[in-house]
Design a protein around this motif. Structure first.
Motif, PDB file in Angstrom:
ATOM      1  N   ALA A 105     -11.943   7.279  -1.298  1.00 17.53           N
ATOM      2  CA  ALA A 105     -10.935   6.790  -2.246  1.00 17.53           C
ATOM      3  C   ALA A 105      -9.969   5.819  -1.574  1.00 17.53           C
ATOM      4  O   ALA A 105      -9.501   4.861  -2.199  1.00 17.53           O
ATOM      5  CB  ALA A 105     -10.179   7.974  -2.845  1.00 17.53           C
ATOM      6  N   VAL A 106      -9.661   6.049  -0.302  1.00 18.33           N
ATOM      7  CA  VAL A 106      -8.792   5.112   0.427  1.00 18.33           C
ATOM      8  C   VAL A 106      -9.496   3.763   0.556  1.00 18.33           C
ATOM      9  O   VAL A 106      -8.925   2.702   0.300  1.00 18.33           O
ATOM     10  CB  VAL A 106      -8.423   5.654   1.834  1.00 18.33           C
ATOM     11  N   TRP A 107     -10.777   3.833   0.938  1.00 16.50           N
ATOM     12  CA  TRP A 107     -11.541   2.590   1.087  1.00 16.50           C
ATOM     13  C   TRP A 107     -11.654   1.820  -0.230  1.00 16.50           C
ATOM     14  O   TRP A 107     -11.630   0.592  -0.247  1.00 16.50           O
ATOM     15  CB  TRP A 107     -12.938   2.885   1.656  1.00 16.50           C
ATOM     16  N   GLU A 108     -11.760   2.564  -1.299  1.00 15.12           N
ATOM     17  CA  GLU A 108     -11.849   1.906  -2.609  1.00 15.12           C
ATOM     18  C   GLU A 108     -10.591   1.050  -2.840  1.00 15.12           C
ATOM     19  O   GLU A 108     -10.674  -0.098  -3.300  1.00 15.12           O
ATOM     20  CB  GLU A 108     -11.961   2.991  -3.682  1.00 15.12           C
ATOM     21  N   GLU A 109      -9.435   1.609  -2.489  1.00 18.51           N
ATOM     22  CA  GLU A 109      -8.174   0.865  -2.664  1.00 18.51           C
ATOM     23  C   GLU A 109      -8.089  -0.330  -1.708  1.00 18.51           C
ATOM     24  O   GLU A 109      -7.623  -1.398  -2.083  1.00 18.51           O
ATOM     25  CB  GLU A 109      -6.973   1.790  -2.449  1.00 18.51           C
ATOM     26  N   ILE A 110      -8.520  -0.118  -0.467  1.00 18.80           N
ATOM     27  CA  ILE A 110      -8.480  -1.221   0.503  1.00 18.80           C
ATOM     28  C   ILE A 110      -9.374  -2.357   0.005  1.00 18.80           C
ATOM     29  O   ILE A 110      -8.985  -3.535  -0.009  1.00 18.80           O
ATOM     30  CB  ILE A 110      -8.930  -0.742   1.911  1.00 18.80           C
ATOM     31  N   GLU A 111     -10.580  -1.989  -0.435  1.00 16.24           N
ATOM     32  CA  GLU A 111     -11.519  -3.025  -0.855  1.00 16.24           C
ATOM     33  C   GLU A 111     -11.097  -3.707  -2.148  1.00 16.24           C
ATOM     34  O   GLU A 111     -11.343  -4.898  -2.348  1.00 16.24           O
ATOM     35  CB  GLU A 111     -12.949  -2.443  -0.909  1.00 16.24           C
ATOM     36  N   LYS A 112     -10.421  -2.970  -2.992  1.00 15.94           N
ATOM     37  CA  LYS A 112      -9.891  -3.576  -4.217  1.00 15.94           C
ATOM     38  C   LYS A 112      -8.878  -4.673  -3.862  1.00 15.94           C
ATOM     39  O   LYS A 112      -8.874  -5.753  -4.433  1.00 15.94           O
ATOM     40  CB  LYS A 112      -9.206  -2.490  -5.069  1.00 15.94           C
ATOM     41  N   LEU A 113      -8.054  -4.393  -2.876  1.00 15.29           N
ATOM     42  CA  LEU A 113      -7.062  -5.405  -2.488  1.00 15.29           C
ATOM     43  C   LEU A 113      -7.735  -6.610  -1.825  1.00 15.29           C
ATOM     44  O   LEU A 113      -7.375  -7.762  -2.080  1.00 15.29           O
ATOM     45  CB  LEU A 113      -6.004  -4.813  -1.555  1.00 15.29           C
ATOM     46  N   ILE A 114      -8.751  -6.353  -0.998  1.00 18.60           N
ATOM     47  CA  ILE A 114      -9.464  -7.465  -0.356  1.00 18.60           C
ATOM     48  C   ILE A 114     -10.150  -8.331  -1.426  1.00 18.60           C
ATOM     49  O   ILE A 114     -10.156  -9.552  -1.344  1.00 18.60           O
ATOM     50  CB  ILE A 114     -10.506  -6.930   0.659  1.00 18.60           C
ATOM     51  N   GLN A 115     -10.671  -7.672  -2.435  1.00 23.42           N
ATOM     52  CA  GLN A 115     -11.371  -8.366  -3.519  1.00 23.42           C
ATOM     53  C   GLN A 115     -10.405  -9.155  -4.418  1.00 23.42           C
ATOM     54  O   GLN A 115     -10.555 -10.361  -4.612  1.00 23.42           O
ATOM     55  CB  GLN A 115     -12.105  -7.313  -4.371  1.00 23.42           C
ATOM     56  N   PHE A 124       0.813  -1.216   0.000  1.00 27.12           N
ATOM     57  CA  PHE A 124       0.000   0.000   0.000  1.00 27.12           C
ATOM     58  C   PHE A 124       0.850   1.271   0.000  1.00 27.12           C
ATOM     59  O   PHE A 124       0.516   2.234  -0.657  1.00 27.12           O
ATOM     60  CB  PHE A 124      -0.899   0.042   1.247  1.00 27.12           C
ATOM     61  N   GLY A 125       1.946   1.242   0.771  1.00 24.24           N
ATOM     62  CA  GLY A 125       2.552   2.547   1.060  1.00 24.24           C
ATOM     63  C   GLY A 125       4.035   2.740   0.838  1.00 24.24           C
ATOM     64  O   GLY A 125       4.533   3.853   1.023  1.00 24.24           O
ATOM     65  N   LEU A 126       4.784   1.706   0.440  1.00 25.71           N
ATOM     66  CA  LEU A 126       6.242   1.895   0.357  1.00 25.71           C
ATOM     67  C   LEU A 126       6.679   2.393  -1.018  1.00 25.71           C
ATOM     68  O   LEU A 126       6.585   1.671  -2.005  1.00 25.71           O
ATOM     69  CB  LEU A 126       6.972   0.585   0.699  1.00 25.71           C
ATOM     70  N   GLY A 127       7.161   3.590  -1.071  1.00 28.01           N
ATOM     71  CA  GLY A 127       7.759   4.107  -2.303  1.00 28.01           C
ATOM     72  C   GLY A 127       6.759   4.626  -3.315  1.00 28.01           C
ATOM     73  O   GLY A 127       5.538   4.527  -3.150  1.00 28.01           O
ATOM     74  N   GLU A 128       7.289   5.194  -4.379  1.00 28.44           N
ATOM     75  CA  GLU A 128       6.450   5.870  -5.369  1.00 28.44           C
ATOM     76  C   GLU A 128       5.701   4.914  -6.265  1.00 28.44           C
ATOM     77  O   GLU A 128       4.828   5.317  -7.021  1.00 28.44           O
ATOM     78  CB  GLU A 128       7.309   6.834  -6.198  1.00 28.44           C
ATOM     79  N   SER A 129       6.054   3.615  -6.222  1.00 23.36           N
ATOM     80  CA  SER A 129       5.279   2.668  -7.028  1.00 23.36           C
ATOM     81  C   SER A 129       4.224   1.967  -6.182  1.00 23.36           C
ATOM     82  O   SER A 129       3.559   1.057  -6.644  1.00 23.36           O
ATOM     83  CB  SER A 129       6.203   1.648  -7.689  1.00 23.36           C
ATOM     84  N   SER A 130       4.053   2.404  -4.932  1.00 28.33           N
ATOM     85  CA  SER A 130       3.059   1.743  -4.078  1.00 28.33           C
ATOM     86  C   SER A 130       1.638   2.128  -4.521  1.00 28.33           C
ATOM     87  O   SER A 130       1.428   3.161  -5.140  1.00 28.33           O
ATOM     88  CB  SER A 130       3.280   2.130  -2.619  1.00 28.33           C
ATOM     89  N   ARG A 131       0.700   1.262  -4.179  1.00 31.60           N
ATOM     90  CA  ARG A 131      -0.678   1.454  -4.647  1.00 31.60           C
ATOM     91  C   ARG A 131      -1.286   2.795  -4.254  1.00 31.60           C
ATOM     92  O   ARG A 131      -1.897   3.485  -5.058  1.00 31.60           O
ATOM     93  CB  ARG A 131      -1.577   0.356  -4.055  1.00 31.60           C
ATOM     94  N   LEU A 132      -1.146   3.154  -2.976  1.00 31.25           N
ATOM     95  CA  LEU A 132      -1.848   4.344  -2.521  1.00 31.25           C
ATOM     96  C   LEU A 132      -1.172   5.626  -2.996  1.00 31.25           C
ATOM     97  O   LEU A 132      -1.842   6.597  -3.327  1.00 31.25           O
ATOM     98  CB  LEU A 132      -1.982   4.323  -0.993  1.00 31.25           C
ATOM     99  N   TYR A 133       0.139   5.606  -3.054  1.00 33.51           N
ATOM    100  CA  TYR A 133       0.828   6.791  -3.580  1.00 33.51           C
ATOM    101  C   TYR A 133       0.390   7.024  -5.020  1.00 33.51           C
ATOM    102  O   TYR A 133       0.042   8.132  -5.416  1.00 33.51           O
ATOM    103  CB  TYR A 133       2.355   6.604  -3.499  1.00 33.51           C
ATOM    104  N   TYR A 134       0.404   5.933  -5.766  1.00 34.01           N
ATOM    105  CA  TYR A 134       0.037   6.066  -7.178  1.00 34.01           C
ATOM    106  C   TYR A 134      -1.408   6.527  -7.350  1.00 34.01           C
ATOM    107  O   TYR A 134      -1.688   7.509  -8.050  1.00 34.01           O
ATOM    108  CB  TYR A 134       0.257   4.730  -7.893  1.00 34.01           C
ATOM    109  N   ALA A 135      -2.336   5.830  -6.682  1.00 35.11           N
ATOM    110  CA  ALA A 135      -3.751   6.125  -6.903  1.00 35.11           C
ATOM    111  C   ALA A 135      -4.174   7.464  -6.308  1.00 35.11           C
ATOM    112  O   ALA A 135      -4.900   8.227  -6.940  1.00 35.11           O
ATOM    113  CB  ALA A 135      -4.604   5.006  -6.298  1.00 35.11           C
TER     114      ALA A 135
END
Lengths: 432, 411
Positions: free
Chosen positions: B320-330, B267-278
């Motif tokens: 938008a954060v929840w959207e990313e969390i739920e995408k990963l759970i899905q 989710f959070g490490l570095g510039e290629s992480s999911r949340l940084y990107y999204a």
């Protein structure tokens, strides 16, 4: 019965040797410096460009340019680039100093060949897209607004402006309006002038073998060696007076106190003596300012004094954050400690503690390839000799209390120091 | 591979010796098994205040710092919710000075009133400098009590409030020392260019005479499983709104710890992480975003936090954060994404272990958690984590009813 009252015997580290970096010639005439360690280690690759703040014509351009190198390149998007390098476990870092801007790559040896093409791409083929620059600037403005809430930042900006003058590259401080005036062309222009791979100073530390050297000498041979741009913009006219400049920041619990003066370069005969003077004044935990302001009065969590070197000179500064209602007393105590150093000889015991502590620091600063490389960097970036650095080590053991008083008289005159205080006039700690 | 020898003195002091002849330096690291989680809820901030007092002179040595500086050494210490750690780094030939200093303050402190008065002030200034006089400085003072109802992680190491520190008495401080600062509640790491033989002689000489104490068995109230979401709105004089989501994670020695760590990195490490990107690059909702966990010994927190861009409202940002969390759970994590974060962990582990001091601290922390071998085995535990483990973890822990949400809004 164990005698706990008497300290055990000890020895003082006496001789030091700075390992010489090996020099490897590149096809384009440039040089790669390397320092080897047998231990398993990451490779640390440093690339220095003459692209520091002193070359900028408006604030924040040097920093934004290096930031933009981590955005999209002409070949791939920022995300693709980051993903490619992250995939191999690589870490990158960068910093902008007064004269140099540097980028660092950390990688395991086994991934070097895979990672280095991306790193070179990042250094040489930035796309500088308008959209990415605009997003970056919007974020920088947001960060600036947070920073401007901090007393120490406000005080530091004021110091820079007054020390160098608002039109000097090192005296320009970031503002929202300035950020808005920076365009893609500004960044591209700065890059074209200052980021030439052929001019970069190159260093690698870690477990070095032929493979590492071959990979790197090939990768860095891109680009021609051009003529170096030397910055000699050091002379500026500081307007110091020892009368505190006060910045009101309502409802401050603590006040930031900053003192600064311009100082001599490392090549000056007084430089080494003032480093030891600085240590005794405020340069380590056992210093007089720490004793006085923290351990005796409890005004602050910490106070520090430091001489920052540049090639053409240095800057001496003292900084602390203190109880808001102790801000004026703090300034007078700092001047009192300065005065004492000009009037009373430092006791031999105190000097020995400082000198031995410093010798221990030197030993620590030479432990490990990354640390050792810093010395080679200092030499290569400033055209210094090894002898200059050894003379600094040697001076630690030979300096006398009389020598210290001589430089104290010369450099701790209050009228040469700029004082900035940021706090609130209205509140005292008792009210909050 | 870090080599070490482990043994215990009769008074219960656990010693780990780590030899490294490639350095001219030595480290003496002492970890006391006490952190802010062990404090009385009415006297918080004590573990940390006590750390300061440890530098105020001991029973036979008036000044701690000066004799160490005289032999070219330096030292520092830190307090966490879980433990208090002190270290000295000095030229290896002078290691005995470190033994002399550390053993004397384990034996007893000087406990003078002046030292307490000054350090109380210093800690109060630290409280102000780091927590009160900074934009967003008090986030942890708000987020902890929101996220924990019962476990002592509900207060920060600096303490619940300034008054707890201001009211500390010499009697309180003495009682704290007697309770926790004993050889049988400590771990000593001797490392660097010091032979095992020399280290054994010195341990015997300086530490063996210190008597063991009765140390209370730790019995902390455990945090009940959270079953309904909690929310807090704060308004403060800050330049931008900020969002914080906090979920309970697993203990440090839980087998699922490694999946949790990798998940936060995805989710959070570095510039290629999911949340940084999204959230930062694509949607430009936040000026920065981070996802990490607190790494605590007991069940710590998994934090999602970021400052929103001007004009973005917090509800939109949160969705938008929840959207990313739920995408990963899905959908779970992608294979190459998992390999990426494992590779990052491998290189950062190598980096950290290059430093003698970092190695010494890592050894002490592994030992206090029950298994010093962890320092060598960790990377292999990370390697074993699968995409399924990541998905399973996220599904179990990152749910809406287990979320503590804090809006930190500008006035």
């Amino acid at each position: 019965m164990l005698n706990r009252a008497t300290p055990p015997p000890f020895v003082v580290p006496q001789s030091f040797s700075i390992p010489l970096a090996k020099k490897h010639a590149l096809a384009n005439g440039n040089i790669l410096h390397s320092i080897h360690t047998d231990n398993d280690a990451l490779l640390k690759i440093d690339v220095f460009f003459p692209a520091g703040r002193i070359f900028q014509k408006q604030a924040s351009v040097a920093a934004l340019t290096i930031d933009m190198l981590f955005e999209s390149t002409q070949k791939r998007s920022a995300m693709q680039l980051a993903e490619a390098m992250d995939f191999f476990g690589a870490y990158t870092d960068y910093s902008v100093r007064a004269e140099w801007a540097s980028l660092t790559l950390y990688t395991l040896n086994k991934h070097l060949a895979s990672v280095i093409p991306y790193f070179i791409e990042l250094l040489t083929l930035p796309a500088f897209k308008d959209e990415e620059l605009n997003i970056l600037i919007a974020r920088e403005i947001q960060d600036l607004n947070v920073a401007l809430e901090k007393n120490n930042v406000l005080a530091q900006h004021e110091v820079s402006r007054r020390q160098w003058g608002e039109n000097h590259p090192l005296g320009m401080t970031p503002t929202v309006a300035n950020y808005h005036s920076i365009t893609r062309a500004t960044i591209q222009g700065f890059f074209d002038q200052h980021y030439k791979l052929g001019d970069a100073k190159l260093f690698v530390a870690g477990n070095i073998d032929d493979n590492v050297i071959n990979t790197l000498t090939q990768a860095f041979s891109l680009g021609k060696k051009a003529i170096e741009t030397n910055a000699q913009l050091w002379e500026a006219s500081p307007n110091n007076s020892a009368v505190p400049v006060f910045i009101e920041k309502p409802k401050s619990l603590q006040a930031a106190v900053r003192l600064a003066r311009k100082h001599v370069p490392r090549t000056h005969p007084d430089y080494n003596d003032t480093q030891i003077l600085n240590l005794i004044l405020g340069g380590y935990f056992g210093s007089r300012l720490m004793d006085n302001l923290r351990e005796d009065k409890g005004f602050t969590y910490g106070v520090g004094s430091n001489i920052a070197d540049y090639r053409w000179g240095s800057e001496w500064s003292i900084g602390t954050e203190v109880k808001n209602d102790a801000r004026n007393e703090t300034v007078s105590e700092i001047f009192k400690e300065m005065k004492r150093l000009t009037e009373e000889l430092v006791e031999m015991d105190e000097l020995d503690v400082a000198r031995n502590y410093l010798l221990g620091q030197v030993l620590r600063s030479l432990d490990g390839a990354y640390q050792q490389m810093k010395y080679s960097e200092t030499i290569a970036l400033n055209d210094y000799s090894y002898d200059l650095l050894y003379a600094g080590f040697h001076r630690i053991t030979t300096i006398t209390p009389e020598d210290i008083m001589v430089v104290a008289k010369k450099y701790l005159d209050p009228k040469d120091w700029l004082v900035v205080v940021c706090g609130s006039e209205g509140t005292t700690s008792a009210e909050v | 591979m870090i080599n070490f020898t482990r043994y215990t003195l009769e008074n219960g002091l656990r010693i780990i010796h780590h030899y490294d002849e490639s350095t001219p330096l030595a480290v003496l690291n002492v970890l006391y098994d006490v952190g802010s989680r062990d404090e009385d809820p009415e006297k918080t901030g004590f573990a940390h205040l006590f750390e300061h007092l440890m530098f105020g002179g001991s029973i036979n040595i008036e000044d701690y710092d000066e004799p160490l500086q005289l032999v070219g050494g330096e030292n520092n210490a830190f307090t966490s919710n879980d433990a208090t750690n002190y270290y000295i780094q000095l030229p290896a030939e002078n290691i005995e000075t470190a033994f002399w200093l550390e053993s004397d303050r384990m034996l007893s402190l000087a406990f003078n009133k002046e030292s307490l008065d000054v350090q109380r002030n210093v800690v109060c200034e630290e409280f102000k400098q780091r927590y009160l006089n900074q934009p967003y400085g008090d986030v942890w003072l708000k987020l902890r009590p929101l996220s924990y109802t019962t476990h002592p992680y509900k207060w920060d190491t600096i303490g619940k409030e300034l008054s707890h520190i201001e009211n500390a008495t010499l009697a309180d401080v003495k009682a704290f020392f007697k309770k926790y600062y004993a050889p049988n509640n400590a771990i000593l790491v001797v490392s660097g260019n010091v032979s095992l033989e020399q280290s054994k002689v010195l341990c015997e000489k300086w530490f063996a005479p210190i008597p063991a104490a009765h140390v209370p068995v730790r019995a902390l109230p455990s945090e009940p499983i959270q079953t309904s979401a909690r929310k807090l709105n704060i308004k403060a004089n800050v330049p931008a709104d900020a969002l914080y989501l906090a979920f309970h994670g697993v203990k440090r020695n839980d087998p699922r710890y490694y999946a949790m760590d990798l998940l936060t990195n995805i989710f959070g490490l570095g510039e290629s992480s999911r949340l940084y990107y999204a959230l930062v690059k694509e949607k430009q909702l936040f000026s920065n975003f981070s996802c990490y966990h607190t790494g605590s010994f007991d069940e710590g927190l998994i934090i999602f936090s970021g400052k929103t861009m001007m004009g973005v409202n917090l509800q939109t940002a949160e969705a938008a954060v929840w959207e990313e969390i739920e995408k990963l759970i899905q959908d779970g994590a992608r294979e190459e994404e998992l390999t990426k974060v494992k590779n990052k962990i491998e290189s950062s582990h190598v980096y950290e272990m290059m430093s003698l001091l970092e190695r010494s601290i890592a050894i002490a922390f592994a030992e206090v958690q029950g298994d010093v071998n962890m320092v060598n085995e960790e990377v292999s535990h990370f390697q074993k984590v699968t995409c399924d483990d990541i998905k399973t973890f996220a599904k179990a822990f990152l749910t809406r009813e287990k979320c503590n949400t804090m809006y930190y809004e500008k006035v």
